[in-house]
Every structure is written in structure tokens, then in C-alpha cells.
Design a protein around this motif. Sequence first.
Motif, PDB file in Angstrom:
ATOM      1  N   GLN A 124      21.302  10.353 -14.988  1.00 54.39           N
ATOM      2  CA  GLN A 124      21.248   8.894 -15.051  1.00 54.39           C
ATOM      3  C   GLN A 124      20.877   8.409 -16.446  1.00 54.39           C
ATOM      4  N   PHE A 125      21.595   7.383 -16.895  1.00 55.88           N
ATOM      5  CA  PHE A 125      21.265   6.709 -18.147  1.00 55.88           C
ATOM      6  C   PHE A 125      20.486   5.439 -17.839  1.00 55.88           C
ATOM      7  N   LEU A 126      19.528   5.111 -18.697  1.00 55.53           N
ATOM      8  CA  LEU A 126      18.758   3.879 -18.568  1.00 55.53           C
ATOM      9  C   LEU A 126      19.406   2.813 -19.445  1.00 55.53           C
ATOM     10  N   PRO A 127      19.864   1.705 -18.872  1.00 58.86           N
ATOM     11  CA  PRO A 127      20.613   0.721 -19.654  1.00 58.86           C
ATOM     12  C   PRO A 127      19.769  -0.260 -20.456  1.00 58.86           C
ATOM     13  N   TYR A 128      18.445  -0.055 -20.492  1.00 54.42           N
ATOM     14  CA  TYR A 128      17.557  -1.038 -21.114  1.00 54.42           C
ATOM     15  C   TYR A 128      17.043  -0.614 -22.486  1.00 54.42           C
ATOM     16  N   CYS A 129      17.618   0.424 -23.063  1.00 58.33           N
ATOM     17  CA  CYS A 129      17.059   0.995 -24.287  1.00 58.33           C
ATOM     18  C   CYS A 129      17.562   0.299 -25.541  1.00 58.33           C
ATOM     19  N   ASN A 130      16.880   0.560 -26.642  1.00 61.50           N
ATOM     20  CA  ASN A 130      17.248  -0.006 -27.933  1.00 61.50           C
ATOM     21  C   ASN A 130      17.724   1.117 -28.854  1.00 61.50           C
ATOM     22  N   PRO A 131      18.895   0.972 -29.477  1.00 64.00           N
ATOM     23  CA  PRO A 131      19.441   2.051 -30.298  1.00 64.00           C
ATOM     24  C   PRO A 131      18.688   2.294 -31.605  1.00 64.00           C
ATOM     25  N   ARG A 132      17.821   1.358 -32.003  1.00 69.30           N
ATOM     26  CA  ARG A 132      17.127   1.485 -33.293  1.00 69.30           C
ATOM     27  C   ARG A 132      15.789   2.212 -33.179  1.00 69.30           C
ATOM     28  N   GLU A 133      15.393   2.594 -31.958  1.00 70.46           N
ATOM     29  CA  GLU A 133      14.155   3.348 -31.795  1.00 70.46           C
ATOM     30  C   GLU A 133      14.442   4.627 -31.015  1.00 70.46           C
ATOM     31  N   LYS A 134      13.682   5.662 -31.296  1.00 68.46           N
ATOM     32  CA  LYS A 134      13.901   6.946 -30.650  1.00 68.46           C
ATOM     33  C   LYS A 134      13.232   6.977 -29.277  1.00 68.46           C
ATOM     34  N   MET A 188      29.118  -8.094 -17.317  1.00 71.52           N
ATOM     35  CA  MET A 188      28.634  -7.344 -16.160  1.00 71.52           C
ATOM     36  C   MET A 188      27.627  -8.187 -15.387  1.00 71.52           C
ATOM     37  N   ASP A 189      27.324  -7.713 -14.181  1.00 69.62           N
ATOM     38  CA  ASP A 189      26.214  -8.250 -13.404  1.00 69.62           C
ATOM     39  C   ASP A 189      24.945  -7.613 -13.957  1.00 69.62           C
ATOM     40  N   GLU A 190      24.125  -8.399 -14.633  1.00 70.41           N
ATOM     41  CA  GLU A 190      22.926  -7.851 -15.268  1.00 70.41           C
ATOM     42  C   GLU A 190      21.893  -7.357 -14.269  1.00 70.41           C
ATOM     43  N   HIS A 191      22.086  -7.696 -13.002  1.00 76.57           N
ATOM     44  CA  HIS A 191      21.140  -7.249 -11.979  1.00 76.57           C
ATOM     45  C   HIS A 191      21.699  -6.105 -11.130  1.00 76.57           C
ATOM     46  N   ALA A 192      22.829  -5.548 -11.512  1.00 74.82           N
ATOM     47  CA  ALA A 192      23.401  -4.424 -10.773  1.00 74.82           C
ATOM     48  C   ALA A 192      22.555  -3.170 -11.003  1.00 74.82           C
ATOM     49  N   GLY A 193      22.905  -2.110 -10.298  1.00 78.57           N
ATOM     50  CA  GLY A 193      22.194  -0.847 -10.464  1.00 78.57           C
ATOM     51  C   GLY A 193      22.421  -0.234 -11.835  1.00 78.57           C
ATOM     52  N   ARG A 194      21.627   0.776 -12.150  1.00 78.54           N
ATOM     53  CA  ARG A 194      21.632   1.347 -13.493  1.00 78.54           C
ATOM     54  C   ARG A 194      22.953   2.009 -13.868  1.00 78.54           C
ATOM     55  N   LYS A 195      23.581   2.686 -12.950  1.00 81.45           N
ATOM     56  CA  LYS A 195      24.845   3.350 -13.266  1.00 81.45           C
ATOM     57  C   LYS A 195      25.925   2.321 -13.581  1.00 81.45           C
ATOM     58  N   ILE A 196      26.008   1.276 -12.761  1.00 79.70           N
ATOM     59  CA  ILE A 196      27.018   0.235 -12.977  1.00 79.70           C
ATOM     60  C   ILE A 196      26.842  -0.397 -14.355  1.00 79.70           C
ATOM     61  N   LYS A 197      25.584  -0.706 -14.705  1.00 77.26           N
ATOM     62  CA  LYS A 197      25.325  -1.348 -15.997  1.00 77.26           C
ATOM     63  C   LYS A 197      25.540  -0.385 -17.160  1.00 77.26           C
ATOM     64  N   SER A 198      25.117   0.846 -17.007  1.00 78.23           N
ATOM     65  CA  SER A 198      25.310   1.819 -18.086  1.00 78.23           C
ATOM     66  C   SER A 198      26.786   2.043 -18.359  1.00 78.23           C
ATOM     67  N   GLU A 235      19.355  -5.721 -29.445  1.00 77.69           N
ATOM     68  CA  GLU A 235      20.460  -4.816 -29.149  1.00 77.69           C
ATOM     69  C   GLU A 235      20.046  -3.879 -28.010  1.00 77.69           C
ATOM     70  N   CYS A 236      21.007  -3.496 -27.160  1.00 77.19           N
ATOM     71  CA  CYS A 236      20.667  -2.573 -26.078  1.00 77.19           C
ATOM     72  C   CYS A 236      21.735  -1.497 -25.911  1.00 77.19           C
ATOM     73  N   CYS A 237      21.310  -0.372 -25.367  1.00 78.55           N
ATOM     74  CA  CYS A 237      22.217   0.748 -25.121  1.00 78.55           C
ATOM     75  C   CYS A 237      21.600   1.667 -24.064  1.00 78.55           C
ATOM     76  N   PRO A 238      22.402   2.493 -23.401  1.00 76.03           N
ATOM     77  CA  PRO A 238      21.859   3.459 -22.442  1.00 76.03           C
ATOM     78  C   PRO A 238      21.397   4.749 -23.130  1.00 76.03           C
ATOM     79  N   LYS A 239      20.379   5.376 -22.535  1.00 77.40           N
ATOM     80  CA  LYS A 239      19.925   6.713 -22.945  1.00 77.40           C
ATOM     81  C   LYS A 239      19.651   7.531 -21.683  1.00 77.40           C
TER      82      LYS A 239
END
Length: 518
Positions: free
Chosen positions: A298-308, A337-347, A447-451
Motif C-alpha cells: 500500500q502507498f500512502l497518498p498524503y506524503c510530500n516529495p520534498r521530505e524523506k 479524484m474523490d479526495e475522500h476515497a480509499g488510499r489505493k484509489i487516491k494513490s 505538493e503531495c505524492c504517494p510513498k
Amino acid sequence: MSELNLARRGFLKTGAAAAAALMTSAAAHAGIPASKIQKWDEEYDVVIVGSGFAGMACALKAGRAGLKVLIIEKMSVVGGNSAICGGNVACPVNPVQKAQGIEDSKELFIADCLKDGLGINHTELLATIADRCNDTIQMVVDCGCEFVPNKMLFEAGHSVPRSYEIKAGTGSGYIRPMQAELKKLSNVTIRTRAKFDDFVLDDDGAVVGVTARTGYRFDMKLTNDDRDNKTGKAVTIRAKKGVMLAAGGFSRDIEFRQVQDPRVVPTTDSTNQPGATAGVLIKAMGIGAMPLQLCWLQFLPYCNPREKGFGVSVNFVNHACMDYGIVVDRKTGKRFMDEHAGRKIKSDALFQVIGQDENYPIAIADQEIVDSINPSFVKLPLEMKTVTKFDTLEALADHYKIPKEAFLAEVKKFNEYVKADDDKDFHRILKFNNGLSLKKAPFYGIECCPKIHHTMGGVLINPKAQVISATTGQPIKGLYAGGEITGGVHGASRLGTVAVIDALTFGMIAGEEFAKMA
């Protein structure tokens, strides 16, 4: 060809073969016969591998029943991923919901989990969580864990608000008070820098102890610390009642995770702490534990690409921007996208927008939204400059080079959707927004991205937290597990806040099972 693709191809030729050989070797090894142990170095009733939610919950129940308990933790500090996670916890049909008139049910909770889990969840495990979750919450409250009073979070993918918000803002809000309670029990020992190596089995295949190393030093430079690091002094530890596995997932195990999903390259970032590796899982499979759904990462869709790693921005993106605000494609200025959907859908949606040119979407909230959430969620991101504050939406658009006219029209449309409680574009549930939208300056952007965040698969357990044998389909005597080292609860993808209740509940149940043997 890109450097990442070259790294991927190189791994698939060498690393995959090496990891497969390791798994074959583990299966052939099948633990250590008890007959070869001339004298045990130490003896306990229960040995717990891992010191996160599941491990501490098990130790509390077993320790309070008078059993002699040892927790071994390979890292130098306790808690693992549990200590750094967001910490909020799902609990369907709880007293706060009832007081607020929120209608929920065991069946709705299971249906929500199945939707994001693509229907491959083991529903008997979800049912166990639903049946016992209020007992679990009471257990941690009795330890001194504090939740934001009279508040239910409406987490992504859930049909109704059913999640408690931990006051501390992270999983440390459980780990610290639980550890403090365990320290009061003279019959419970927590040992850090103590690494599990293997199981000791009797002639019937029952787990009767472990081999471990004390004085272990985790090596950050290794891609496979569990299997390449030989530091520490070897000890044999008898577990008279049994062993409980609470060792977490394998998101940081470069070799093992890529075998499961070759799309994940060695440089793919993860939110997890460095010790999230596969060594204990491999050894469990080596003695016959049933492996389950290992390839679902599973990827978390709430991450920021500028921090580790996990960083400091996840809670802000999740609870401000995606719970109440919006996320837009910076090339078009529009939601996608639906910002309230599950993590996989958003990722999946985020990856499509990010593409090959790192077009990171922009998540947005306003001051009213920020005022409604935990103040700590925005404080650190502002200090670390991952979140930027703007006096106007126009200034935000200019900063991120978003087409201004299209963006402003999109914000206006979203605000109208919230007012009408009807998202005509993505059918997002808006009735729990409480009127919050994007209308009060200042505005916040990030900015946001999945990890990689959670490994869905692991060993199969039953509702008593007993590990099931792949050979017999029956419990392996003396072996229990809970949390991320197990599979089946979440299926293909888990809903947020369900991992916390999963780990705590099955840790508690394992401890109760040991207590019955006291």
C-alpha cells in the motif's frame, strides 16, 4: 534508459534470484530442533518479537496475568512504526458515535474495508476487530492514552466518522503510556538491540523458544539488514507458553519488497522506520506459516516529495486538504479524484497525474479548515516549509504555476458542491464537511505524492491470533501473531486508522490467550 529502470532490471536479474534462494533456504531450514539446545540461556513464559502496538498489547494482557514476559526489539528504541504513525484509531459502534447520533454497524465497517480491500479481506478477522474494538480502546485508555474528547474523525474510505483522534498526534500517544505501564510489572522485560534469529521447535513442531542476539547493531547501509548483519551475541531463550510475532511489515526491505512487486525500485521511498524488514516473516514461513497476500503493497497518498520518509506533512495533507479541502492537477487547475476515497484509489489517481515528469499535485486548505484540525498538523509543516501560506488563491496559483482561471473556477465549483452536499464530479461524501470549503484567507498549499506505507500481506492468523500452518491448515502450536506481520485483515489495501485497531486488538487477544495458560 533511466537510472531507475536500469536499477530495476539489474535487481530482477540478481536480487530476485538471491531473495528467492533465501526463502528456499528458510523453508529448508525449518527452525532449530529443541533437542539441539543443551541448555537454555534464559526462560520466560512468553517471548514477544517486536515492541509496537501488537507487542505491547500482548505483553500487558499476559504480564497482568502473572506470566513472565520478554519483549525483544532489534532497534535501539521501542515502538517501531507504531511510534511514528498518525495514531488515530477506528472503532465501529463506539460510545462517542452513539452520543452524537452517528449510525454505524459491524456490517458497514466490514463493507467499507472490503471496498478498499478489493473484496479479498478475511472477514472473520474484520468481524473480530469490530466485536472487540471497544475493549481495545478501554485497554489503552486504562493505560493513560488520551483521545481528543467527543470527536470522531471521518477518515478516507469510511462511510461514517468512526475514528478516535489521539491527542499526541502520533502513535507515541499509545507507546509511551503502554511502556510506562509495562515498566510497573516486574515480570515483564523489554530488551532493545535484541534481534530474533530463529524459532526453536519440539519434536511435534510446536514453537518452544527462539534464538536471538543481544547487543545487535542495526546497519542503515544494508539493503537487507536482517539477513546480512551478524552483530551481537547469540542466546537461546525458552518460551514455555509460546511466542508472539509483532515484528511489523517489510516496507524498508529493499530485496524482499521488490520480489513481491517488481514495479517498486530500490529508490522508492517509504514512510516506515528503517527496521521494517522481512526477517521474522521469512523465518515464520520457513517453519510452515501460511503466507498470505504478500504482493499487495500500500502507498500512502498524503506524503510530500520534498521530505524523506514519513516526514511532518502527512497529517496536514490528510486531515486538512483531503478531508475538507481539495487536490488539483497543477497543469490543469482541476480536481481529478474523490479526495475522500480509499488510499489505493487516491494513490492510483496521484500516480497517473504525477507521470514521468514529476507533476506533483497540489493539496489545498483554507484558514477555517486549519482552525478545525489539530494545530500541530500545520505548525511543523509551516516551519519546515513544506506547506506554504498565501493571502489569496491567485497568489497560490502563481506560486505553483497553476492555470489561474481554471483553478479559481474549480474552487468556486467545489464550494458550491459543499453547500449543496452534492459532488457532481466525483461523488465525494460531503455531509461531514460541516460546511468547510475554500473561502477564508489565508490559504495553504503543499505538493503531495504517494510513498510505500503498509505491506498488506503476512502470515495467516485465526480470530484467536494463532498462526496457521500452510501444511495442516491448523494452528502452529505455541505461535501467535498480530499487526502488520499478518495478512488478511486489509485485503489489497487498508483503510486509514484500521491498522492501529488491528494491531492493538490482535495483540490484546494473543495476550488473553496466553493468560488462559497462566
